[in-house]
Design a protein around this motif. Structure first.
Motif, PDB file in Angstrom:
ATOM      1  N   ILE A   1       6.477 -10.583   5.036  1.00 50.51           N
ATOM      2  CA  ILE A   1       5.171 -10.057   5.873  1.00 50.51           C
ATOM      3  C   ILE A   1       4.989  -8.544   5.181  1.00 50.51           C
ATOM      4  O   ILE A   1       4.222  -7.534   5.180  1.00 50.51           O
ATOM      5  N   LEU A   2       6.534  -7.945   5.404  1.00 47.07           N
ATOM      6  CA  LEU A   2       6.618  -6.650   4.916  1.00 47.07           C
ATOM      7  C   LEU A   2       6.048  -6.077   3.584  1.00 47.07           C
ATOM      8  O   LEU A   2       5.686  -5.340   3.427  1.00 47.07           O
ATOM      9  N   GLY A   3       6.804  -7.227   2.773  1.00 46.34           N
ATOM     10  CA  GLY A   3       5.893  -7.377   1.157  1.00 46.34           C
ATOM     11  C   GLY A   3       4.803  -7.305   1.258  1.00 46.34           C
ATOM     12  O   GLY A   3       3.761  -6.058  -0.040  1.00 46.34           O
ATOM     13  N   ILE A   4       4.148  -7.650   2.353  1.00 45.39           N
ATOM     14  CA  ILE A   4       2.269  -7.780   1.692  1.00 45.39           C
ATOM     15  C   ILE A   4       1.619  -6.157   2.268  1.00 45.39           C
ATOM     16  O   ILE A   4       0.882  -6.226   1.734  1.00 45.39           O
ATOM     17  N   VAL A   5       2.442  -6.031   3.475  1.00 43.86           N
ATOM     18  CA  VAL A   5       1.642  -4.739   4.116  1.00 43.86           C
ATOM     19  C   VAL A   5       2.171  -3.339   3.251  1.00 43.86           C
ATOM     20  O   VAL A   5       0.901  -2.715   3.105  1.00 43.86           O
ATOM     21  N   LEU A   6       3.668  -3.936   2.742  1.00 42.49           N
ATOM     22  CA  LEU A   6       3.839  -2.395   1.917  1.00 42.49           C
ATOM     23  C   LEU A   6       2.923  -2.797   0.526  1.00 42.49           C
ATOM     24  O   LEU A   6       2.341  -1.786   0.379  1.00 42.49           O
ATOM     25  N   ALA A   7       2.566  -3.721   0.051  1.00 40.59           N
ATOM     26  CA  ALA A   7       1.146  -4.175  -1.133  1.00 40.59           C
ATOM     27  C   ALA A   7       0.273  -3.220  -0.643  1.00 40.59           C
ATOM     28  O   ALA A   7      -1.017  -2.809  -1.853  1.00 40.59           O
ATOM     29  N   ALA A   8      -0.288  -3.731   0.541  1.00 44.15           N
ATOM     30  CA  ALA A   8      -1.275  -3.483   0.895  1.00 44.15           C
ATOM     31  C   ALA A   8      -2.011  -1.768   0.773  1.00 44.15           C
ATOM     32  O   ALA A   8      -2.643  -0.988   0.722  1.00 44.15           O
ATOM     33  N   ILE A   9       0.006  -1.376   1.378  1.00 43.59           N
ATOM     34  CA  ILE A   9      -0.540   0.521   2.013  1.00 43.59           C
ATOM     35  C   ILE A   9      -0.869   0.856   0.039  1.00 43.59           C
ATOM     36  O   ILE A   9      -1.495   1.898   0.292  1.00 43.59           O
ATOM     37  N   MET A  10       0.620   0.326  -0.957  1.00 45.79           N
ATOM     38  CA  MET A  10       0.071   0.894  -2.017  1.00 45.79           C
ATOM     39  C   MET A  10      -0.978   1.052  -3.201  1.00 45.79           C
ATOM     40  O   MET A  10      -1.405   1.529  -3.230  1.00 45.79           O
ATOM     41  N   ALA A  11      -1.991  -0.626  -2.620  1.00 43.78           N
ATOM     42  CA  ALA A  11      -2.920  -0.740  -3.309  1.00 43.78           C
ATOM     43  C   ALA A  11      -4.772   0.733  -2.933  1.00 43.78           C
ATOM     44  O   ALA A  11      -4.749   0.566  -2.990  1.00 43.78           O
ATOM     45  N   THR A  12      -4.289   0.563  -1.266  1.00 44.92           N
ATOM     46  CA  THR A  12      -4.616   1.630  -1.047  1.00 44.92           C
ATOM     47  C   THR A  12      -4.638   3.137  -2.037  1.00 44.92           C
ATOM     48  O   THR A  12      -5.344   3.775  -1.971  1.00 44.92           O
ATOM     49  N   ILE A  13      -3.473   3.676  -1.359  1.00 45.22           N
ATOM     50  CA  ILE A  13      -3.138   4.366  -2.239  1.00 45.22           C
ATOM     51  C   ILE A  13      -3.563   5.259  -3.971  1.00 45.22           C
ATOM     52  O   ILE A  13      -3.696   5.973  -4.707  1.00 45.22           O
ATOM     53  N   VAL A  14      -2.958   3.972  -4.225  1.00 45.46           N
ATOM     54  CA  VAL A  14      -3.254   4.180  -5.903  1.00 45.46           C
ATOM     55  C   VAL A  14      -4.814   4.094  -5.968  1.00 45.46           C
ATOM     56  O   VAL A  14      -5.177   4.411  -6.970  1.00 45.46           O
TER      57      VAL A  14
END
Lengths: 419, 136
Positions: A217-230
């Motif tokens: 779940i941590l991986g999915i959450v971090l991916a979501a945050i990074m996608a928004t930032i990128v």
């Protein structure tokens, strides 16, 4: 209701109008596929059902495979002891006993959960659930700057990041595809699984499943945050519209699920026979030489590995990790499975006791988070270059993952100390 | 939907909700409750299944009974598999064998009945209608 919802609503209204004028419907009984669709695509229950199914997948992978892992561990332990007792040349005995059976064997102990993950994901693929998961996640994904179609490569990333990154080719928009590729290494592939199983088993007995799922779940959450930032930082292009054909649900065929899992296992076994074998040999050399100074691998503190580890140690010391963790993490760049293989060599057969001595529950969590986030493996770097086209993007992925790993591990340690 | 299906769904919803909350609370607060494993995510899964049944009652849709029962059956079978795997593990390691029956296993027969109810219900309805027709 936002503007996008209004557009979608208006589109469906128009479609309904056209369909009602042009199509004559005959009442027919709902099929099983229709029944399942009604519930799994439910506005409120869709995402919780997806999470529930993922939980079932992981329970199946970890709990049911445990007996096979234990059987393999016993076999390699017997083989290692036999080699050390029966091979007259001490260096060769250590190479076979510690390097091959201790290092590579310790990685293969985690083959059963990996195979079980492949089987479970194969069943989900075969039933036709994955497009539904993409549809259900579309709303959430749109909010983070991706669309539902990106979710299938993300899910496939739970198996291996290399085919998952290749699967992004189905995404039409160039920007959407690029972002999906950039965040994919954050999806926890099966190679990271052995590290979670090892640490969760030692420090969180009885709660292993929950801890391991938290990492996913941590991986999915971090991916979501990074996608928004990128998306906000580098791309201004709007999201491309989400259109996806839903196949009917079908009973998974045992043959196709098992053959798919076998194909993926073969890739893992090939990797074990080449990269992992070479890696285990290199790590054996580094942990056992200079032979006289280490007394044949007994005094690992005098080995070349310790030398390298002490160079990295100042960087990871604030996170509560020592040089041994540093060496294991460095070896993971070649292939993530080597992290546990290296621990197998560093603690020479007594891994659980060694880890219990050098880590605590907080630093164990930090170690698991670092393994999840830091550096993509060599294979992933290769496919990142081929799919992103430019080294600068590959460099960006490597850099953001290193920084993110450090920040997340730091937060875990700080939070753990406060608690 | 037939009345007995709605009642059955409501009963399953209440039972799974009770077990789900018990598993979650026992997992979070480390409370020892007999026959309830401390399992936060397992409890969450049961609560989701309970909500599926509840929504089925509200919307009066048999699809929710079918899918809810199917999910419950998946978890029941999964935990049976876990018990078998643990038995095999104790055989290999020659350790003593102890196992705990989870609520999901106890609910397995009821979930199977829920999955079959749609087709069984239709068949029963057809047969009753035919029989009623003959009597008439």
């Amino acid at each position: 209701m936002d503007f996008l919802d209004e557009i979608v609503g208006a589109r469906y209204e128009l479609i309904d109008k056209i369909v009602s004028k042009s199509v004559e419907k005959k009442l027919k009984q709902k099929t099983v596929s229709d029944l399942i669709d009604t519930v799994v695509l439910d506005k409120y229950l869709g995402i919780p059902i997806f999470l529930t199914l993922m939980w079932a997948v992981f329970r199946f992978a970890f709990d049911v495979s445990q007996c096979f892992s234990d059987a393999i561990a016993s076999l390699f332990s017997i083989a290692s002891n036999w080699a050390k007792l029966n091979i007259p040349c001490k260096v060769l005995a250590s190479l076979v006993g510690d390097g091959v059976f201790g290092g590579l064997g310790f990685i293969l102990v985690y083959l059963p959960p990996i195979i079980f993950v492949f089987v479970a994901l194969g069943i989900l693929e075969d039933t036709g659930y994955l497009p539904r998961a993409a549809f259900v996640m579309d709303r959430a994904m749109t909010k983070i700057g991706l669309h539902g179609k990106s979710f299938i490569p993300m899910l496939l990333g739970f198996g291996c990041n290399v085919p998952a990154i290749l699967a992004t080719r189905t995404i039409k928009g160039d920007v959407d595809r690029k972002i999906s590729i950039i965040i994919n290494p954050l999806m926890s592939c099966s190679a990271r699984l052995p590290v979670y199983v090892l640490f969760a088993g030692v420090f969180f007995a009885g709660y292993e499943g929950a801890v391991i799922v938290s990492m996913y779940i941590l991986g999915i959450v971090l991916a979501a945050i990074m996608a928004t930032i990128v998306r906000r930082a580098f791309f201004s292009e709007e999201l491309s519209p989400f259109l996806m054909e839903m196949p009917d649900f079908s009973m998974p065929s045992m043959r196709s699920v098992l053959s798919g899992a076998w194909l993926r296992t073969q890739i893992f076994l090939k990797k074990a026979a080449t990269i992992l074998f070479a890696g285990a040999m290199v790590m054996w050399y580094l942990t056992h030489f200079p032979w006289s100074a280490t007394a044949g691998g007994k005094l690992i503190g005098n080995s070349y590995a310790a030398l390298i580890g002490h160079v990295v140690e100042p960087l990871i010391r604030p996170l509560g990790l020592n040089w041994k963790a540093g060496v294991a993490l460095l070896s993971g760049f070649m292939a993530k499975e080597l992290v546990v293989g290296t621990f197998g060599l560093l603690y020479s057969g007594n891994v659980c006791a060694g880890i219990r001595h050098d880590f605590n529950p907080v630093t164990a969590l930090a170690m698991m988070a670092i393994t999840l986030i830091y550096l993509p493996c060599l294979g992933t770097v290769g496919v990142l270059k081929s799919e992103l086209g430019e080294w600068k993007w590959v460099g960006f992925v490597v850099l953001y993952e290193l920084v993110l790993a450090y920040v997340v591990a730091g937060l875990i340690v700080c939070f753990g100390r406060v608690m | 939907m037939r009345v007995y299906e709605v009642v059955y769904m409501l009963l399953l919803s209440i039972v799974t909700l009770i077990f789900g909350i018990a598993e979650t609370l026992s997992g979070i607060f480390k409370i020892n409750i007999n026959y309830i494993p401390p399992d936060v995510f397992g409890g969450f899964a049961l609560i989701v299944i309970s909500l599926i049944f509840l929504r089925g009652c509200i919307l009066d849709d048999e699809a929710y009974l079918f899918v809810g029962s199917m999910l419950l059956a998946i978890f029941g079978l999964l935990y049976v598999l876990v018990i078998l795997a643990n038995a095999m593990d104790s055989l290999i390691s020659r350790n003593g064998y102890s196992f705990a029956i989870r609520p999901e296993i106890l609910l397995l027969p009821f979930s199977v009945l829920g999955v079959l109810s749609i087709r069984l219900g239709d068949n029963l309805k057809d047969k009753t209608e035919k029989l009623w027709g003959r009597i008439k």
